[in-house]
Design a protein around this motif. Sequence first.
Motif, PDB file in Angstrom:
ATOM      1  N   GLU A   1       0.862  -1.208   0.025  1.00 47.32           N
ATOM      2  CA  GLU A   1      -0.096  -0.019  -0.149  1.00 47.32           C
ATOM      3  C   GLU A   1       0.788   1.270  -0.088  1.00 47.32           C
ATOM      4  O   GLU A   1       0.420   2.439   0.234  1.00 47.32           O
ATOM      5  CB  GLU A   1      -1.074   0.066   1.154  1.00 47.32           C
ATOM      6  N   ARG A   2       2.143   1.115  -0.374  1.00 48.68           N
ATOM      7  CA  ARG A   2       2.817   2.369  -0.706  1.00 48.68           C
ATOM      8  C   ARG A   2       2.282   3.308  -1.790  1.00 48.68           C
ATOM      9  O   ARG A   2       2.369   4.388  -1.539  1.00 48.68           O
ATOM     10  CB  ARG A   2       4.263   1.837  -1.315  1.00 48.68           C
ATOM     11  N   LYS A   3       1.283   2.604  -2.560  1.00 47.50           N
ATOM     12  CA  LYS A   3       0.600   3.522  -3.393  1.00 47.50           C
ATOM     13  C   LYS A   3      -0.242   4.462  -2.833  1.00 47.50           C
ATOM     14  O   LYS A   3      -0.638   5.564  -3.449  1.00 47.50           O
ATOM     15  CB  LYS A   3      -0.238   2.350  -4.395  1.00 47.50           C
ATOM     16  N   ASN A   4      -0.740   4.028  -1.630  1.00 44.88           N
ATOM     17  CA  ASN A   4      -1.682   5.298  -0.932  1.00 44.88           C
ATOM     18  C   ASN A   4      -0.801   6.193  -0.514  1.00 44.88           C
ATOM     19  O   ASN A   4      -1.207   7.226  -0.708  1.00 44.88           O
ATOM     20  CB  ASN A   4      -2.527   4.218   0.292  1.00 44.88           C
ATOM     21  N   VAL A   5      -0.013   5.995   0.430  1.00 46.76           N
ATOM     22  CA  VAL A   5       0.811   6.853   1.338  1.00 46.76           C
ATOM     23  C   VAL A   5       1.599   7.815   0.154  1.00 46.76           C
ATOM     24  O   VAL A   5       1.568   9.000   0.347  1.00 46.76           O
ATOM     25  CB  VAL A   5       1.769   6.378   2.279  1.00 46.76           C
ATOM     26  N   LEU A   6       1.949   7.233  -0.872  1.00 46.82           N
ATOM     27  CA  LEU A   6       2.911   8.101  -1.768  1.00 46.82           C
ATOM     28  C   LEU A   6       1.910   8.799  -2.809  1.00 46.82           C
ATOM     29  O   LEU A   6       2.217  10.002  -2.754  1.00 46.82           O
ATOM     30  CB  LEU A   6       3.652   6.969  -2.732  1.00 46.82           C
ATOM     31  N   SER A   7       0.812   8.302  -3.184  1.00 51.01           N
ATOM     32  CA  SER A   7      -0.086   8.986  -4.221  1.00 51.01           C
ATOM     33  C   SER A   7      -0.611  10.010  -3.296  1.00 51.01           C
ATOM     34  O   SER A   7      -0.900  11.493  -3.891  1.00 51.01           O
ATOM     35  CB  SER A   7      -1.008   8.071  -4.799  1.00 51.01           C
ATOM     36  N   LEU A   8      -1.177   9.923  -1.860  1.00 47.86           N
ATOM     37  CA  LEU A   8      -1.799  11.036  -1.416  1.00 47.86           C
ATOM     38  C   LEU A   8      -0.683  12.156  -1.101  1.00 47.86           C
ATOM     39  O   LEU A   8      -1.043  13.201  -1.084  1.00 47.86           O
ATOM     40  CB  LEU A   8      -2.480  10.582   0.022  1.00 47.86           C
ATOM     41  N   SER A   9       0.430  11.909  -0.540  1.00 50.18           N
ATOM     42  CA  SER A   9       1.327  12.731  -0.259  1.00 50.18           C
ATOM     43  C   SER A   9       1.485  13.723  -1.816  1.00 50.18           C
ATOM     44  O   SER A   9       1.677  15.028  -1.450  1.00 50.18           O
ATOM     45  CB  SER A   9       2.791  12.503   0.068  1.00 50.18           C
ATOM     46  N   LEU A  10       1.781  13.278  -2.712  1.00 51.19           N
ATOM     47  CA  LEU A  10       1.624  13.955  -4.085  1.00 51.19           C
ATOM     48  C   LEU A  10       0.434  14.578  -4.454  1.00 51.19           C
ATOM     49  O   LEU A  10       0.570  15.830  -4.670  1.00 51.19           O
ATOM     50  CB  LEU A  10       2.317  12.983  -5.104  1.00 51.19           C
ATOM     51  N   ALA A  11      -0.388  14.220  -4.206  1.00 52.77           N
ATOM     52  CA  ALA A  11      -1.913  14.785  -4.502  1.00 52.77           C
ATOM     53  C   ALA A  11      -2.008  16.005  -3.440  1.00 52.77           C
ATOM     54  O   ALA A  11      -2.724  17.071  -4.011  1.00 52.77           O
ATOM     55  CB  ALA A  11      -3.048  13.896  -4.374  1.00 52.77           C
TER      56      ALA A  11
END
Length: 682
Positions: A156-166
Amino acid sequence: MKPRIKQSPDRNQATRDRSRAPTRAAIPPALAGAALLVMVFVAYAPALKAGFVWDDDYNITRNPTLLSWYGLRQMWSDPESIQQYYPLMYTTFWVEYRLWGFAPLGYHLVNLALHGVAAILAWRLLLRLRVPGAWLAAALFAVHPVMVESVVWVTERKNVLSLSLALASMLCYLRFAPCEDASAEAPSGNAPSSEELSNAPPWRWYAAAWGLFALALSAKTIVVTMPAVLLVIYWWKRGNIGRREVALTLPFFALSLFAGLITVWMELFHVGAKGNEWSLDAVERVLLAGRALWFYAGKLVWPDPIVFFYPRWDVDARVWWQYLFPVAAVIVPVCLWLARHRIGRGPLAAVLIYAGVLMPALGFVNIYYMQFAYVADHFQYHASIALFALAAAGATLWARKLSPLSLRWARLAVAMLLVALSAVSFRQSRVYENLEVLYRNTIAQNPQCWMAYINLMTYLDAQDRYNDSLELIRTCIAELDEAGVEGMYRGRAEKGLGLVLMETGQHQEAELHFLKSLAAEPDEPKALYGLGMARLKLSNWEAAAATFQRAVELDSNYADGYYGLGVARANQGRFAEAMDLLNRSLEINPADPLTHFELGNALVQQGKLNDAAAQYRAAIELRPSFPEALHNLSVMEFQLGDLDQAILHSRATLQLNPNNEPARAALKSFEEARANQRSSRP
């Protein structure tokens, strides 16, 4: 009496917005941000001792694209080279593999750090929007137990990474086009001054926002709703959405559409989110969405129990009470709309953002995970901030009306709430210690979760704990029997039992359970493969060949199916056909040592000893601990006149399996041949 002047709704709203502006922060921003980061590392500290869990093998430890520069290029250029087309996430794994290999600690540290960054960015965004209690909202997001799945599960790196960038993208966008007038009063540290705004290079901020949004989409496409969120924010702050705001978000919407279509295609045709498990009609999808929406909101209010696989609901349009969920989901925003002049537009905006960000995960589009459960904690990671902001703002505005003594008690209650949430997150993080702990915890809370049984069974099999595995899968079937569960779930459980029975040598009983599995799922290639292997072990070559043939007819790229059919044909003496089938299997999966081994055996029957030896070497390279391949290679080398290598590989075979009598006899004859060879020399 002096007549009262009635203000316009917009002026009333502006007055309310200014009255809601938080007072000057007593704590320096750097210290407040550091506190959020510390809270994250304390709440999720057990993650630093956690291992890899479900899907981490496909995404990390067994992901060939992480191993080379070619793999890095492939993950960006070939969507089907990775499980989901989130190339930025896989790029972070690629970099980490070069830094610390497959040691889990490094991956978990990065996940925790990114979650901390997301909490800090959420706080700064809420400050810019002048949301009362911005830090409290970020703190709730930072330590809430629902976030554990996204933070501690490495995939779920995809969650924490995408939210930070968004969130970073939204901050840049609002720097480019503030949602409030530059002249509006802004508390210190909350928003840039009018002088800062006038000196800022606006189009640079717009380009940065668009670039960060593109990166966020390449980490996870759940952020496709961000441009719609921006428009809702403008409506909340201004009471309307102008043409300029719409025009400026169009490039963001275009990017969202492109990324969303790729993800839908990947889910359907690459991941495989289609079939009976996803066959919901339009009414059923509305019922599912309404229930999921309330489920997610309820978990934020009362996060217990937290389950890795929640029970999969029975969505039935004939059951009247299931309509209550979507109806209530419509009534709430309607009521907030009617009350907007009295309570402001903020509550409605928060609810719209929450539901809108959740929309891709509510069941309107097929997601592979839906075959296991319709809801999961990680699906609401991004959306949760909206409700946390609403709750924190309401609590802060209420607290301003309290007496100093009551305010102290209220602050103590908030502190205790954060401590309690952190404690629950700490406890839940320990569940991710390893696969066995995770799945046993899941089974304890969801006894009919066939997926947890199957995955735990596979984990136990890998440790040669077949008795534990057999007991586990029989328990799973008993639970399904008690609940009267049939169909796919029963089929997968029967298949799992068949696989364990195969490992324990009970091939005839395994055949019966594979047949039961196929009775529930007639077109399941893996169950057909298991049945075919059971029939091979029972020397029923013709029936095995027919079974494997059916498997490859259902899936023309099923490497195991071609492998099994090739072995069956070889046992029928049809070696040329067997070689063609085994070569086809290797075209699809060139890294399978068993297929190389069986191809070597077929080549031996054709008298092609050099080619056979090459296949045995390929099998050994892929699996160094492969005694059968080592033994056969030694025999080939002896027949080809290479006594030294034959003896070397025979000894290696006996090191792996000291009880291998054919290898012992072969080594004796090889050594005698070498002794005779030496004695015959002049």
